[in-house]
Design a protein around this motif. Structure first.
Motif, PDB file in Angstrom:
ATOM      1  N   ALA A 131       7.065 -25.147 -12.597  1.00  0.00           N
ATOM      2  CA  ALA A 131       7.363 -23.755 -12.274  1.00  0.00           C
ATOM      3  C   ALA A 131       6.227 -22.866 -12.767  1.00  0.00           C
ATOM      4  O   ALA A 131       5.483 -23.230 -13.687  1.00  0.00           O
ATOM      5  CB  ALA A 131       8.682 -23.319 -12.900  1.00  0.00           C
ATOM      6  N   GLY A 132       6.112 -21.693 -12.155  1.00  0.00           N
ATOM      7  CA  GLY A 132       5.140 -20.703 -12.599  1.00  0.00           C
ATOM      8  C   GLY A 132       3.858 -20.650 -11.801  1.00  0.00           C
ATOM      9  O   GLY A 132       3.006 -19.784 -12.044  1.00  0.00           O
ATOM     10  N   LEU A 133       3.678 -21.552 -10.846  1.00  0.00           N
ATOM     11  CA  LEU A 133       2.463 -21.568 -10.035  1.00  0.00           C
ATOM     12  C   LEU A 133       2.672 -20.781  -8.745  1.00  0.00           C
ATOM     13  O   LEU A 133       3.743 -20.835  -8.130  1.00  0.00           O
ATOM     14  CB  LEU A 133       2.059 -22.999  -9.685  1.00  0.00           C
ATOM     15  CG  LEU A 133       1.462 -23.840 -10.815  1.00  0.00           C
ATOM     16  CD1 LEU A 133       1.428 -25.307 -10.406  1.00  0.00           C
ATOM     17  CD2 LEU A 133       0.055 -23.354 -11.160  1.00  0.00           C
ATOM     18  N   GLY A 134       1.629 -20.059  -8.327  1.00  0.00           N
ATOM     19  CA  GLY A 134       1.653 -19.381  -7.049  1.00  0.00           C
ATOM     20  C   GLY A 134       0.861 -20.147  -6.014  1.00  0.00           C
ATOM     21  O   GLY A 134       0.470 -21.294  -6.222  1.00  0.00           O
ATOM     22  N   ASN A 135       0.577 -19.485  -4.894  1.00  0.00           N
ATOM     23  CA  ASN A 135      -0.180 -20.123  -3.817  1.00  0.00           C
ATOM     24  C   ASN A 135      -1.483 -19.409  -3.487  1.00  0.00           C
ATOM     25  O   ASN A 135      -2.178 -19.812  -2.556  1.00  0.00           O
ATOM     26  CB  ASN A 135       0.695 -20.223  -2.557  1.00  0.00           C
ATOM     27  CG  ASN A 135       1.785 -21.266  -2.688  1.00  0.00           C
ATOM     28  OD1 ASN A 135       1.509 -22.459  -2.712  1.00  0.00           O
ATOM     29  ND2 ASN A 135       3.031 -20.825  -2.799  1.00  0.00           N
ATOM     30  N   ARG A 136      -1.795 -18.369  -4.249  1.00  0.00           N
ATOM     31  CA  ARG A 136      -3.048 -17.640  -4.034  1.00  0.00           C
ATOM     32  C   ARG A 136      -4.012 -18.003  -5.151  1.00  0.00           C
ATOM     33  O   ARG A 136      -3.771 -17.688  -6.319  1.00  0.00           O
ATOM     34  CB  ARG A 136      -2.786 -16.135  -3.998  1.00  0.00           C
ATOM     35  CG  ARG A 136      -1.879 -15.712  -2.840  1.00  0.00           C
ATOM     36  CD  ARG A 136      -1.642 -14.209  -2.842  1.00  0.00           C
ATOM     37  NE  ARG A 136      -0.772 -13.807  -1.754  1.00  0.00           N
ATOM     38  CZ  ARG A 136      -0.375 -12.547  -1.525  1.00  0.00           C
ATOM     39  NH1 ARG A 136      -0.795 -11.581  -2.350  1.00  0.00           N
ATOM     40  NH2 ARG A 136       0.418 -12.269  -0.510  1.00  0.00           N
ATOM     41  N   LEU A 137      -5.104 -18.655  -4.783  1.00  0.00           N
ATOM     42  CA  LEU A 137      -6.011 -19.218  -5.773  1.00  0.00           C
ATOM     43  C   LEU A 137      -6.593 -18.163  -6.701  1.00  0.00           C
ATOM     44  O   LEU A 137      -6.558 -18.307  -7.930  1.00  0.00           O
ATOM     45  CB  LEU A 137      -7.133 -19.984  -5.068  1.00  0.00           C
ATOM     46  CG  LEU A 137      -8.157 -20.652  -5.993  1.00  0.00           C
ATOM     47  CD1 LEU A 137      -7.487 -21.649  -6.916  1.00  0.00           C
ATOM     48  CD2 LEU A 137      -9.252 -21.330  -5.165  1.00  0.00           C
ATOM     49  N   ALA A 138      -7.143 -17.082  -6.140  1.00  0.00           N
ATOM     50  CA  ALA A 138      -7.784 -16.054  -6.970  1.00  0.00           C
ATOM     51  C   ALA A 138      -6.778 -15.425  -7.933  1.00  0.00           C
ATOM     52  O   ALA A 138      -7.060 -15.243  -9.129  1.00  0.00           O
ATOM     53  CB  ALA A 138      -8.409 -14.986  -6.080  1.00  0.00           C
ATOM     54  N   ARG A 139      -5.607 -15.106  -7.416  1.00  0.00           N
ATOM     55  CA  ARG A 139      -4.572 -14.490  -8.263  1.00  0.00           C
ATOM     56  C   ARG A 139      -4.136 -15.453  -9.353  1.00  0.00           C
ATOM     57  O   ARG A 139      -3.906 -15.044 -10.509  1.00  0.00           O
ATOM     58  CB  ARG A 139      -3.384 -14.082  -7.397  1.00  0.00           C
ATOM     59  CG  ARG A 139      -2.264 -13.390  -8.166  1.00  0.00           C
ATOM     60  CD  ARG A 139      -1.179 -12.928  -7.211  1.00  0.00           C
ATOM     61  NE  ARG A 139      -0.099 -12.266  -7.916  1.00  0.00           N
ATOM     62  CZ  ARG A 139       0.966 -11.730  -7.322  1.00  0.00           C
ATOM     63  NH1 ARG A 139       1.076 -11.788  -6.005  1.00  0.00           N
ATOM     64  NH2 ARG A 139       1.908 -11.160  -8.034  1.00  0.00           N
ATOM     65  N   GLN A 140      -4.015 -16.739  -9.017  1.00  0.00           N
ATOM     66  CA  GLN A 140      -3.603 -17.733  -9.999  1.00  0.00           C
ATOM     67  C   GLN A 140      -4.623 -17.859 -11.118  1.00  0.00           C
ATOM     68  O   GLN A 140      -4.289 -17.913 -12.296  1.00  0.00           O
ATOM     69  CB  GLN A 140      -3.408 -19.090  -9.311  1.00  0.00           C
ATOM     70  CG  GLN A 140      -2.863 -20.178 -10.209  1.00  0.00           C
ATOM     71  CD  GLN A 140      -1.445 -19.904 -10.663  1.00  0.00           C
ATOM     72  OE1 GLN A 140      -0.530 -19.778  -9.860  1.00  0.00           O
ATOM     73  NE2 GLN A 140      -1.251 -19.788 -11.972  1.00  0.00           N
TER      74      GLN A 140
ATOM     75  N   ILE B  22       2.960 -21.297 -16.790  1.00  0.00           N
ATOM     76  CA  ILE B  22       3.094 -22.513 -15.994  1.00  0.00           C
ATOM     77  C   ILE B  22       3.821 -23.542 -16.837  1.00  0.00           C
ATOM     78  O   ILE B  22       3.345 -23.909 -17.914  1.00  0.00           O
ATOM     79  CB  ILE B  22       1.712 -23.050 -15.581  1.00  0.00           C
ATOM     80  CG1 ILE B  22       0.950 -21.983 -14.783  1.00  0.00           C
ATOM     81  CG2 ILE B  22       1.845 -24.345 -14.785  1.00  0.00           C
ATOM     82  CD1 ILE B  22      -0.527 -22.307 -14.617  1.00  0.00           C
ATOM     83  N   ARG B  23       4.979 -24.009 -16.377  1.00  0.00           N
ATOM     84  CA  ARG B  23       5.766 -24.962 -17.144  1.00  0.00           C
ATOM     85  C   ARG B  23       5.839 -26.291 -16.395  1.00  0.00           C
ATOM     86  O   ARG B  23       6.194 -26.326 -15.211  1.00  0.00           O
ATOM     87  CB  ARG B  23       7.188 -24.461 -17.380  1.00  0.00           C
ATOM     88  CG  ARG B  23       7.258 -23.238 -18.290  1.00  0.00           C
ATOM     89  CD  ARG B  23       7.375 -21.949 -17.522  1.00  0.00           C
ATOM     90  NE  ARG B  23       8.611 -21.882 -16.767  1.00  0.00           N
ATOM     91  CZ  ARG B  23       8.806 -21.058 -15.749  1.00  0.00           C
ATOM     92  NH1 ARG B  23       7.827 -20.243 -15.344  1.00  0.00           N
ATOM     93  NH2 ARG B  23       9.965 -21.044 -15.103  1.00  0.00           N
ATOM     94  N   ILE B  24       5.477 -27.356 -17.094  1.00  0.00           N
ATOM     95  CA  ILE B  24       5.546 -28.699 -16.522  1.00  0.00           C
ATOM     96  C   ILE B  24       6.422 -29.545 -17.430  1.00  0.00           C
ATOM     97  O   ILE B  24       6.118 -29.729 -18.612  1.00  0.00           O
ATOM     98  CB  ILE B  24       4.146 -29.329 -16.390  1.00  0.00           C
ATOM     99  CG1 ILE B  24       3.261 -28.473 -15.486  1.00  0.00           C
ATOM    100  CG2 ILE B  24       4.245 -30.751 -15.844  1.00  0.00           C
ATOM    101  CD1 ILE B  24       1.841 -28.982 -15.342  1.00  0.00           C
ATOM    102  N   HIS B  25       7.515 -30.049 -16.880  1.00  0.00           N
ATOM    103  CA  HIS B  25       8.453 -30.878 -17.632  1.00  0.00           C
ATOM    104  C   HIS B  25       8.404 -32.303 -17.102  1.00  0.00           C
ATOM    105  O   HIS B  25       8.718 -32.540 -15.927  1.00  0.00           O
ATOM    106  CB  HIS B  25       9.889 -30.353 -17.489  1.00  0.00           C
ATOM    107  CG  HIS B  25      10.101 -28.979 -18.045  1.00  0.00           C
ATOM    108  ND1 HIS B  25      10.684 -28.753 -19.282  1.00  0.00           N
ATOM    109  CD2 HIS B  25       9.817 -27.750 -17.539  1.00  0.00           C
ATOM    110  CE1 HIS B  25      10.764 -27.448 -19.504  1.00  0.00           C
ATOM    111  NE2 HIS B  25      10.239 -26.812 -18.458  1.00  0.00           N
ATOM    112  N   PHE B  26       8.027 -33.258 -17.943  1.00  0.00           N
ATOM    113  CA  PHE B  26       8.067 -34.673 -17.597  1.00  0.00           C
ATOM    114  C   PHE B  26       9.405 -35.248 -18.068  1.00  0.00           C
ATOM    115  O   PHE B  26       9.743 -35.139 -19.258  1.00  0.00           O
ATOM    116  CB  PHE B  26       6.936 -35.444 -18.276  1.00  0.00           C
ATOM    117  CG  PHE B  26       5.562 -35.117 -17.744  1.00  0.00           C
ATOM    118  CD1 PHE B  26       5.014 -35.860 -16.715  1.00  0.00           C
ATOM    119  CD2 PHE B  26       4.822 -34.071 -18.286  1.00  0.00           C
ATOM    120  CE1 PHE B  26       3.747 -35.566 -16.219  1.00  0.00           C
ATOM    121  CE2 PHE B  26       3.566 -33.765 -17.806  1.00  0.00           C
ATOM    122  CZ  PHE B  26       3.019 -34.518 -16.767  1.00  0.00           C
ATOM    123  N   GLY B  27      10.143 -35.867 -17.156  1.00  0.00           N
ATOM    124  CA  GLY B  27      11.409 -36.474 -17.528  1.00  0.00           C
ATOM    125  C   GLY B  27      11.259 -37.923 -17.945  1.00  0.00           C
ATOM    126  O   GLY B  27      10.163 -38.498 -17.887  1.00  0.00           O
TER     127      GLY B  27
END
Length: 299
Positions: A230-239, A250-255
């Motif tokens: 979660a937390g990622l957009g789709n516009r490279l410059a803005r990101q 930006i949150r990345i959860h590994f299960g």
């Protein structure tokens, strides 16, 4: 670019083939014949770049340059949870990463975490729709500079705008993908069960998973790790700018590794594939609920 999904018709065409030996990695003449001249060229180049010394070279580039610039663009925002879950699996067997899909950059950030925060030898593969990466010089260039040729193998007859006449080639791509998931120390394969990006506003909503992921797991029986992003957009410059000017975390959860033995023992049937797909998606959603609770506790 959106990743692939394999629908009921795709699975039936794949299942109709006799079992192929694991050492077969080349498509047949009949399978190649449905590709255009440029698609054939793009596949041959990308296929070669994903074998042997070339794959090791591009993996090194990906780990140094690719992961490097993504780290520079995200380090202020990146939050990673559960990395010990992927550290604890058997790294002599392939690992299938299954995640929700809301951004073009989902698997780029995951690959950066793996390269920069884990030490075991790995090589990444991301099956993808062939309509962009394999049908134009621009697509090939993007695959090189953004993916280091890892957008492979390609599927043409899947997704929202399928090209049915290329279904014969997709039979090969599925066999190749199955092989990558079945054998190869350090193989890490990224897959989105939803098949396409979820464009809704709610990060905790999901599209219906496609049965293709179930067919893949049933045939290859890889180690499966669910991921919620979660937390990622789709516009490279803005990101990228958000890393310094207050972008969303930006949150990345590994299960934990999924126990799929109950499904592997079942009959090889589309119903089983759908059950596997639903189960996998439910585990991704559970990680999403963990993220929701964590976010709410901090507000």
């Amino acid at each position: 670019m959106d990743h692939l999904s394999l629908d009921h018709a795709d699975l039936m065409s794949v299942s109709s083939r006799h079992e192929v030996s694991q050492d077969v990695i080349e498509p047949s003449v009949e399978e190649l014949a449905v590709l255009s001249s440029f698609e054939h060229f793009a596949f041959r180049v990308t296929h070669r770049m994903n074998l042997g010394r070339w794959k090791r070279f591009w993996t090194w580039c990906q780990s140094v340059f690719g992961a490097g610039w993504i780290h520079i663009s995200t380090y202020n925002l990146m939050r990673v949870y559960g990395l010990e879950n992927i550290e604890g699996v058997d790294h002599t067997r392939p690992i299938l990463l299954v995640s929700n899909h809301r951004s073009f950059f989902d698997m780029y950030t995951v690959s950066t975490v793996l390269f920069r925060r884990t030490g075991w030898r790995k090589q990444l593969f991301f099956p993808v729709r062939g309509r962009f990466f394999y049908q134009s010089p621009v697509g090939m260039f993007v695959n090189l500079i953004m993916g280091w040729w890892s957008r492979y193998p390609p599927f043409f007859a899947a997704g929202d705008k399928p090209i049915p006449e290329k279904r014969e080639f997709d039979k090969y791509s599925f066999r190749r993908l199955t092989q990558l998931c079945r054998e190869g120390a350090g193989n890490v394969i990224g897959f989105h069960p939803e098949g396409r990006r979820n464009r809704g506003d709610d990060p905790y909503s999901y599209l219906r998973p496609q049965p293709g992921i179930g067919k893949l797991i049933k045939d290859a029986n890889p180690q499966v790790i669910p991921i919620f992003i979660a937390g990622l957009g789709n516009r490279l410059a803005r990101q990228v700018l958000g890393n310094w000017f207050g972008g969303e975390l930006i949150r990345i959860h590994f299960g934990t590794q999924l126990d799929l033995s109950e499904f592997i023992a079942k009959k090889d049937h589309v119903r089983t594939y759908k059950e596997i797909a639903d189960f996998v998606m439910s585990k991704i959603a559970e990680l999403g609920e963990m993220d929701r609770e964590l976010r709410d506790s901090k507000t």
